[in-house]
Scaffold this motif. Sequence first.
Motif, mmCIF file in Angstrom:
data_model
loop_
_atom_site.group_PDB
_atom_site.id
_atom_site.type_symbol
_atom_site.label_atom_id
_atom_site.label_comp_id
_atom_site.label_asym_id
_atom_site.label_seq_id
_atom_site.Cartn_x
_atom_site.Cartn_y
_atom_site.Cartn_z
ATOM 1 N N UNK A 119 162.588 5.904 25.704
ATOM 2 C CA UNK A 119 163.924 5.712 25.122
ATOM 3 C C UNK A 119 163.854 4.775 23.922
ATOM 4 N N UNK A 120 162.853 3.886 23.895
ATOM 5 C CA UNK A 120 162.683 3.018 22.730
ATOM 6 C C UNK A 120 162.413 3.846 21.472
ATOM 7 N N UNK A 121 161.630 4.915 21.616
ATOM 8 C CA UNK A 121 161.366 5.799 20.478
ATOM 9 C C UNK A 121 162.614 6.580 20.124
ATOM 10 N N UNK A 122 163.355 7.022 21.127
ATOM 11 C CA UNK A 122 164.586 7.773 20.886
ATOM 12 C C UNK A 122 165.603 6.924 20.118
ATOM 13 N N UNK A 123 165.702 5.662 20.460
ATOM 14 C CA UNK A 123 166.648 4.788 19.767
ATOM 15 C C UNK A 123 166.299 4.631 18.295
ATOM 16 N N UNK A 124 165.014 4.670 18.002
ATOM 17 C CA UNK A 124 164.595 4.534 16.616
ATOM 18 C C UNK A 124 164.975 5.770 15.805
ATOM 19 N N UNK A 125 165.105 6.907 16.479
ATOM 20 C CA UNK A 125 165.380 8.158 15.777
ATOM 21 C C UNK A 125 166.826 8.612 15.870
ATOM 22 N N UNK A 126 167.572 8.112 16.867
ATOM 23 C CA UNK A 126 168.970 8.541 17.036
ATOM 24 C C UNK A 126 169.706 7.500 17.860
ATOM 25 N N UNK A 127 171.003 7.713 18.025
ATOM 26 C CA UNK A 127 171.814 6.780 18.806
ATOM 27 C C UNK A 127 172.198 7.331 20.160
ATOM 28 N N UNK A 128 171.415 8.254 20.684
ATOM 29 C CA UNK A 128 171.712 8.876 21.972
ATOM 30 C C UNK A 128 171.729 7.831 23.090
ATOM 31 N N UNK A 129 172.700 7.923 23.982
ATOM 32 C CA UNK A 129 172.748 7.036 25.129
ATOM 33 C C UNK A 129 171.624 7.343 26.100
ATOM 34 N N UNK A 130 171.260 6.342 26.929
ATOM 35 C CA UNK A 130 170.131 6.536 27.832
ATOM 36 C C UNK A 130 170.402 7.650 28.840
ATOM 37 N N UNK A 131 171.627 7.711 29.379
ATOM 38 C CA UNK A 131 171.933 8.739 30.367
ATOM 39 C C UNK A 131 171.729 10.137 29.808
ATOM 40 N N UNK A 132 172.220 10.367 28.593
ATOM 41 C CA UNK A 132 172.052 11.677 27.972
ATOM 42 C C UNK A 132 170.584 11.959 27.670
ATOM 43 N N UNK A 133 169.861 10.919 27.219
ATOM 44 C CA UNK A 133 168.437 11.088 26.927
ATOM 45 C C UNK A 133 167.661 11.416 28.195
ATOM 46 N N UNK A 134 167.951 10.695 29.283
ATOM 47 C CA UNK A 134 167.238 10.951 30.544
ATOM 48 C C UNK A 134 167.505 12.358 31.050
ATOM 49 N N UNK A 135 168.751 12.782 31.001
ATOM 50 C CA UNK A 135 169.090 14.124 31.491
ATOM 51 C C UNK A 135 168.408 15.204 30.657
ATOM 52 N N UNK A 136 168.400 15.013 29.358
ATOM 53 C CA UNK A 136 167.711 15.980 28.483
ATOM 54 C C UNK A 136 166.216 15.999 28.780
ATOM 55 N N UNK A 137 165.645 14.814 29.045
ATOM 56 C CA UNK A 137 164.214 14.733 29.332
ATOM 57 C C UNK A 137 163.844 15.543 30.557
ATOM 58 N N UNK A 139 165.605 17.869 32.194
ATOM 59 C CA UNK A 139 166.119 19.240 32.295
ATOM 60 C C UNK A 139 165.645 20.142 31.170
ATOM 61 N N UNK A 140 165.598 19.610 29.958
ATOM 62 C CA UNK A 140 165.217 20.421 28.798
ATOM 63 C C UNK A 140 163.805 20.078 28.320
ATOM 64 N N UNK A 141 163.494 18.807 28.308
ATOM 65 C CA UNK A 141 162.198 18.357 27.830
ATOM 66 C C UNK A 141 162.224 18.014 26.358
ATOM 67 N N UNK A 142 161.094 17.598 25.824
ATOM 68 C CA UNK A 142 159.828 17.399 26.534
ATOM 69 C C UNK A 142 159.871 16.215 27.491
ATOM 70 N N UNK A 143 159.217 16.394 28.635
ATOM 71 C CA UNK A 143 159.183 15.357 29.665
ATOM 72 C C UNK A 143 157.841 14.634 29.555
ATOM 73 N N UNK A 144 157.801 13.612 28.719
ATOM 74 C CA UNK A 144 156.559 12.885 28.468
ATOM 75 C C UNK A 144 156.199 12.005 29.663
#
Length: 398
Positions: A119-137, A139-144
């Motif tokens: 999520x630290x990398x995600x924050x650098x690239x967008x303002x997505x909330x953690x809950x939305x980021x986790x769910x996307x990870x 369910x959709x991926x990529x699941x690193x």
Amino acid sequence: MTVAVTSAEEATETRPIAGGRNAALDRARTFIILLVLIHHSVIPYTYYGRIDRQSFLGFDAVVTFNDSFFMAAMFLLSGLFTWPSLQRRGVSDFLRGRWLRLGLPFAIGAVFLMPSAYYAIELRNSGTGFGAFWWKTVTVGPWESGPIWFLAVLLAFDMLAAAVFRVAPGCVEAIGRLVTASLDRPAYAFWTFLAASVVVYVPMDHYFGIGRWFTLGPLAIQAARVFLYLLYFFVGVGIGSVRSDRSLLSSDGEFARRWPIWLAVTIVSYVGLIAMIYYKREYLPDPNNPPQGWDAVHAFFFASFSAAQTVNLLALFLKFDSRGSSILDPLRENSFGIFLIHYVPLLWLQYALFGVTLAPIPQVTAILKALIVFALTLAISWAVTEALRKIPGVARVL
């Protein structure tokens, strides 16, 4: 204790080398965990793979050195304890223990720790909330899965070893006899191991390429290295299956005494590997699409260095760090927890330092950032592991 895998409790019980526990192997495993932290600490500041704007060319050499051997060495060291554990505990109890110590940490890491880290990398690239980021990870991926992919692969290898133990135990014991056939002439085992590394790696590298991964959800492994890792694991299992009054991994044996030979081969193969990478970066018209000739030579040096440095590491620890106390000993009991946890503070520290200038010279800033990230990551991971291990039952896993 196996590298980043087995708790201290199991390590004390399993004895792959006649005569008791081998302190040199304990320290070699702990040292590799520190290399993992160093490796991840410097990656954003490499010259050719830079993520931050400051970089240091020397870090490219560090990353090449680590990436070309330490995961394979981890599999070999982990395999050393597998056969004695199967013999002592039986298949069912062994697999229950493996699922507890590998499967459970992998599941917790993949579902909670790695999304928190990335999520630290995600924050650098967008303002997505953690809950939305986790769910996307999930369910959709990529699941690193970050570095903990190792746990899932090792669990799969342990399950395969258990199957071999059940149906064809002589196969593994034959590997052990081959490796230890002539303890007074360890060069035979060394060159056989190096040749086997080249044979299993070069064709896979030619077919899949360097950067391809097999992935399924959070499960992942580098495609070209599947058989290389499997080879190293079963070589370790084979060595651990041999019980005798003498051992290949004895601190006063010929294997340890001939460390200058293994070191020389390591240096030659590493220089060849660096030369091939430099040639690709500086002279090939398209470094991202090198010709097959370059790829074949690079794969040869990669596999040779992987084998030579794995042997070299073991021999150096057996020769020079097998007795008395060591600065690595305090980390030993917590090495698995440090491995499992470290990616979370590490990525957040790199996020906090992203774009920050610490010195007028970019290379100095890169070095300072890497040192800060490494030191704080080690301190935080160590402290958290110590705290968690005080919780009843957790010490059995960490």
